[in-house]
Design a protein around this motif. Sequence first.
Motif, PDB file in Angstrom:
ATOM      1  N   ILE A   1       7.711  -3.053 -10.097  1.00  0.00           N
ATOM      2  CA  ILE A   1       7.905  -1.400  -9.692  1.00  0.00           C
ATOM      3  C   ILE A   1       6.969  -0.596  -9.802  1.00  0.00           C
ATOM      4  CG2 ILE A   1       9.789   0.186  -9.898  1.00  0.00           C
ATOM      5  CD1 ILE A   1      11.798  -2.010 -10.422  1.00  0.00           C
ATOM      6  N   PHE A   2       6.485  -0.716 -11.060  1.00  0.00           N
ATOM      7  CA  PHE A   2       5.539   0.140 -11.668  1.00  0.00           C
ATOM      8  C   PHE A   2       4.169   0.149 -10.997  1.00  0.00           C
ATOM      9  CE2 PHE A   2       1.787   1.312 -14.326  1.00  0.00           C
ATOM     10  CZ  PHE A   2       2.090   2.653 -14.584  1.00  0.00           C
ATOM     11  N   LEU A   3       3.686  -0.915 -10.742  1.00  0.00           N
ATOM     12  CA  LEU A   3       2.364  -1.186  -9.718  1.00  0.00           C
ATOM     13  C   LEU A   3       2.652  -0.975  -8.348  1.00  0.00           C
ATOM     14  CD1 LEU A   3       1.326  -4.605 -11.420  1.00  0.00           C
ATOM     15  CD2 LEU A   3       0.293  -2.552 -11.837  1.00  0.00           C
ATOM     16  N   THR A   4       3.873  -1.222  -7.838  1.00  0.00           N
ATOM     17  CA  THR A   4       4.175  -0.832  -6.344  1.00  0.00           C
ATOM     18  C   THR A   4       4.087   0.578  -5.945  1.00  0.00           C
ATOM     19  OG1 THR A   4       5.337  -3.062  -5.879  1.00  0.00           O
ATOM     20  CG2 THR A   4       5.724  -1.206  -4.490  1.00  0.00           C
ATOM     21  N   VAL A   5       4.801   1.432  -6.985  1.00  0.00           N
ATOM     22  CA  VAL A   5       4.927   2.845  -6.952  1.00  0.00           C
ATOM     23  C   VAL A   5       3.450   3.419  -7.036  1.00  0.00           C
ATOM     24  CG1 VAL A   5       5.772   5.002  -8.018  1.00  0.00           C
ATOM     25  CG2 VAL A   5       7.212   2.839  -7.453  1.00  0.00           C
ATOM     26  N   ALA A   6       2.781   2.895  -8.191  1.00  0.00           N
ATOM     27  CA  ALA A   6       1.407   3.389  -8.225  1.00  0.00           C
ATOM     28  C   ALA A   6       0.358   3.119  -6.958  1.00  0.00           C
ATOM     29  CB  ALA A   6       0.588   2.667  -9.376  1.00  0.00           C
TER      30      ALA A   6
ATOM     31  N   PHE B   1      -2.609   5.059   5.339  1.00  0.00           N
ATOM     32  CA  PHE B   1      -1.734   4.786   4.212  1.00  0.00           C
ATOM     33  C   PHE B   1      -1.712   3.261   4.128  1.00  0.00           C
ATOM     34  CE2 PHE B   1       2.672   3.701   2.893  1.00  0.00           C
ATOM     35  CZ  PHE B   1       2.443   4.651   1.523  1.00  0.00           C
ATOM     36  N   ALA B   2      -1.433   2.354   5.120  1.00  0.00           N
ATOM     37  CA  ALA B   2      -1.212   0.955   4.830  1.00  0.00           C
ATOM     38  C   ALA B   2      -2.279   0.526   4.255  1.00  0.00           C
ATOM     39  CB  ALA B   2      -1.177   0.538   6.288  1.00  0.00           C
ATOM     40  N   GLU B   3      -3.616   0.850   4.827  1.00  0.00           N
ATOM     41  CA  GLU B   3      -4.871   0.167   4.192  1.00  0.00           C
ATOM     42  C   GLU B   3      -4.821   0.200   2.802  1.00  0.00           C
ATOM     43  OE1 GLU B   3      -9.595   1.263   3.976  1.00  0.00           O
ATOM     44  OE2 GLU B   3      -8.626   1.085   6.175  1.00  0.00           O
TER      45      GLU B   3
ATOM     46  N   VAL C   1      -4.643  -1.722  -2.634  1.00  0.00           N
ATOM     47  CA  VAL C   1      -4.413  -1.439  -4.293  1.00  0.00           C
ATOM     48  C   VAL C   1      -3.459  -2.275  -4.720  1.00  0.00           C
ATOM     49  CG1 VAL C   1      -3.735   0.358  -5.545  1.00  0.00           C
ATOM     50  CG2 VAL C   1      -5.411   0.935  -3.956  1.00  0.00           C
ATOM     51  N   VAL C   2      -2.270  -2.587  -3.920  1.00  0.00           N
ATOM     52  CA  VAL C   2      -1.421  -3.445  -4.662  1.00  0.00           C
ATOM     53  C   VAL C   2      -1.674  -4.796  -4.786  1.00  0.00           C
ATOM     54  CG1 VAL C   2      -0.007  -4.006  -2.540  1.00  0.00           C
ATOM     55  CG2 VAL C   2       1.153  -3.632  -4.809  1.00  0.00           C
ATOM     56  N   SER C   3      -2.475  -5.324  -3.906  1.00  0.00           N
ATOM     57  CA  SER C   3      -2.915  -6.444  -4.101  1.00  0.00           C
ATOM     58  C   SER C   3      -4.011  -6.689  -5.221  1.00  0.00           C
ATOM     59  CB  SER C   3      -3.470  -7.259  -2.591  1.00  0.00           C
ATOM     60  OG  SER C   3      -4.706  -6.304  -2.383  1.00  0.00           O
ATOM     61  N   HIS C   4      -4.704  -5.805  -5.226  1.00  0.00           N
ATOM     62  CA  HIS C   4      -5.821  -5.783  -6.656  1.00  0.00           C
ATOM     63  C   HIS C   4      -5.131  -5.724  -7.977  1.00  0.00           C
ATOM     64  CE1 HIS C   4      -8.912  -5.509  -3.339  1.00  0.00           C
ATOM     65  NE2 HIS C   4      -9.639  -5.813  -4.392  1.00  0.00           N
ATOM     66  N   GLU C   5      -3.832  -4.794  -7.749  1.00  0.00           N
ATOM     67  CA  GLU C   5      -3.207  -4.777  -8.882  1.00  0.00           C
ATOM     68  C   GLU C   5      -2.370  -6.164  -9.169  1.00  0.00           C
ATOM     69  OE1 GLU C   5      -1.249  -0.294  -8.767  1.00  0.00           O
ATOM     70  OE2 GLU C   5      -0.386  -1.824  -7.616  1.00  0.00           O
ATOM     71  N   ALA C   6      -1.968  -6.814  -8.134  1.00  0.00           N
ATOM     72  CA  ALA C   6      -1.233  -8.196  -8.425  1.00  0.00           C
ATOM     73  C   ALA C   6      -2.293  -9.285  -9.016  1.00  0.00           C
ATOM     74  CB  ALA C   6      -0.919  -8.809  -7.111  1.00  0.00           C
ATOM     75  N   THR C   7      -3.743  -9.078  -8.612  1.00  0.00           N
ATOM     76  CA  THR C   7      -4.557  -9.706  -9.400  1.00  0.00           C
ATOM     77  C   THR C   7      -5.008  -9.588 -10.630  1.00  0.00           C
ATOM     78  OG1 THR C   7      -5.714 -10.328  -7.212  1.00  0.00           O
ATOM     79  CG2 THR C   7      -7.011 -10.076  -9.461  1.00  0.00           C
TER      80      THR C   7
ATOM     81  N   LEU D   1       1.372   3.066  -3.842  1.00  0.00           N
ATOM     82  CA  LEU D   1       2.064   3.896  -2.884  1.00  0.00           C
ATOM     83  C   LEU D   1       1.468   5.240  -3.052  1.00  0.00           C
ATOM     84  CD1 LEU D   1       5.571   2.571  -2.338  1.00  0.00           C
ATOM     85  CD2 LEU D   1       3.727   2.127  -1.090  1.00  0.00           C
ATOM     86  N   LEU D   2       1.597   5.715  -4.323  1.00  0.00           N
ATOM     87  CA  LEU D   2       1.155   6.918  -4.651  1.00  0.00           C
ATOM     88  C   LEU D   2      -0.382   7.057  -4.474  1.00  0.00           C
ATOM     89  CD1 LEU D   2       3.270   7.726  -7.864  1.00  0.00           C
ATOM     90  CD2 LEU D   2       3.455   8.789  -5.675  1.00  0.00           C
ATOM     91  N   THR D   3      -1.171   6.045  -4.810  1.00  0.00           N
ATOM     92  CA  THR D   3      -2.720   5.982  -4.632  1.00  0.00           C
ATOM     93  C   THR D   3      -3.043   6.371  -2.969  1.00  0.00           C
ATOM     94  OG1 THR D   3      -3.013   4.604  -6.657  1.00  0.00           O
ATOM     95  CG2 THR D   3      -4.839   4.666  -4.852  1.00  0.00           C
ATOM     96  N   ALA D   4      -2.078   5.426  -2.260  1.00  0.00           N
ATOM     97  CA  ALA D   4      -2.389   5.442  -0.722  1.00  0.00           C
ATOM     98  C   ALA D   4      -2.126   7.102  -0.307  1.00  0.00           C
ATOM     99  CB  ALA D   4      -1.617   4.668  -0.017  1.00  0.00           C
ATOM    100  N   VAL D   5      -1.135   7.743  -0.826  1.00  0.00           N
ATOM    101  CA  VAL D   5      -0.884   8.977  -0.439  1.00  0.00           C
ATOM    102  C   VAL D   5      -2.006  10.072  -0.941  1.00  0.00           C
ATOM    103  CG1 VAL D   5       0.678  11.264  -0.804  1.00  0.00           C
ATOM    104  CG2 VAL D   5       1.735   8.721  -0.551  1.00  0.00           C
ATOM    105  N   ILE D   6      -2.344   9.816  -1.937  1.00  0.00           N
ATOM    106  CA  ILE D   6      -3.419  10.565  -2.485  1.00  0.00           C
ATOM    107  C   ILE D   6      -4.825  10.400  -1.659  1.00  0.00           C
ATOM    108  CG2 ILE D   6      -5.432  10.977  -4.131  1.00  0.00           C
ATOM    109  CD1 ILE D   6      -3.166  10.422  -6.458  1.00  0.00           C
ATOM    110  N   TRP D   7      -4.892   9.145  -1.191  1.00  0.00           N
ATOM    111  CA  TRP D   7      -6.239   8.875  -0.502  1.00  0.00           C
ATOM    112  C   TRP D   7      -5.801   9.566   0.933  1.00  0.00           C
ATOM    113  CZ3 TRP D   7      -9.726   7.700  -3.817  1.00  0.00           C
ATOM    114  CH2 TRP D   7     -10.902   7.501  -3.182  1.00  0.00           C
ATOM    115  N   VAL D   8      -4.831   9.496   1.688  1.00  0.00           N
ATOM    116  CA  VAL D   8      -4.594  10.186   2.824  1.00  0.00           C
ATOM    117  C   VAL D   8      -4.878  11.673   2.700  1.00  0.00           C
ATOM    118  CG1 VAL D   8      -2.416  10.826   4.460  1.00  0.00           C
ATOM    119  CG2 VAL D   8      -2.906   8.514   3.706  1.00  0.00           C
ATOM    120  N   VAL D   9      -4.153  12.256   1.817  1.00  0.00           N
ATOM    121  CA  VAL D   9      -4.233  13.807   1.405  1.00  0.00           C
ATOM    122  C   VAL D   9      -5.909  14.080   1.339  1.00  0.00           C
ATOM    123  CG1 VAL D   9      -3.563  15.556   0.120  1.00  0.00           C
ATOM    124  CG2 VAL D   9      -1.841  14.097   0.644  1.00  0.00           C
TER     125      VAL D   9
END
Length: 256
Positions: free
Chosen positions: A109-114, A158-160, A165-171, A116-124
């Motif tokens: 949960i922590f990594l997924t939310v992180a 956002f999708a990219e 990010v989440v795939s690299h977090e999983a790694t 999503l927030l990273t993607a939002v920051i990059w979009v903004v």
Amino acid sequence: MSSALADQTAELPPGVTNGLRLRRVLTAMQVGSRPMVLVYWGVMLIAFMVGGLILQYLTDGTGNSVWDYGTQSPKYFSMAVGISLVPAYVNALVAQGVTRRMFSVAAGIFLTVAALLTAVIWVVGYQIERVVYDWQGWSQAMENRHLFSSTSEVGLIFAEFALLVVSHEATGWLLGVTFYRLGFWRGLAMIPLSLVPAAATEFLLVAQWLGGPLSALGYHRPPLAVAVPVVAIVTALGLYAGYRILQPMPLKPAKG
């Protein structure tokens, strides 16, 4: 696991049904990661947003998005966050009665939310830069290849970033679990497995720094309708593999 710790964990509610305890684990991860995250994003915003705009004003526009030059950094920082979760938290939390299953679910949960927030920051960041560039009449060309061709395509941005990010977090999560659970040499042998989520995502999305070399070799990404679900499945399997490896792990004695 010692008999005392076994007696302690046996009295806990099963699995992740204890919502309050799960929230406390998430809070511990969030509070513990906050200093590192704040320093990282402070540096990123100063270097690539504030510094980028200053550079554009001094050069009357370079023709490229400066924010785009920082696209690699979030992936590898997020991988480091994933690596750190097990060695930083598992001993203390399991010793307090948190099950390994709950810890793994909280980490997911922590990594997924992180991500999503990273993607939002990059979009903004792209949108702020686009407004300023349009106002000044500067070009916002992308240095890297992306799923999007314009910074107005918010959904694709956002999708990219969320998927990468989440795939690299999983790694990172897999690297942290395998080295901590199996030791250095067996963890080293498991690196090819640990790299699967990040590598699969890079080859399926063909975006950012790897996009250019792959395209030059004649390789093209599959349709997004195929690539996105496969990335999501591989990433989820990576997180689950870390959970399965973590399950039989005994606590390591504290050093010092």
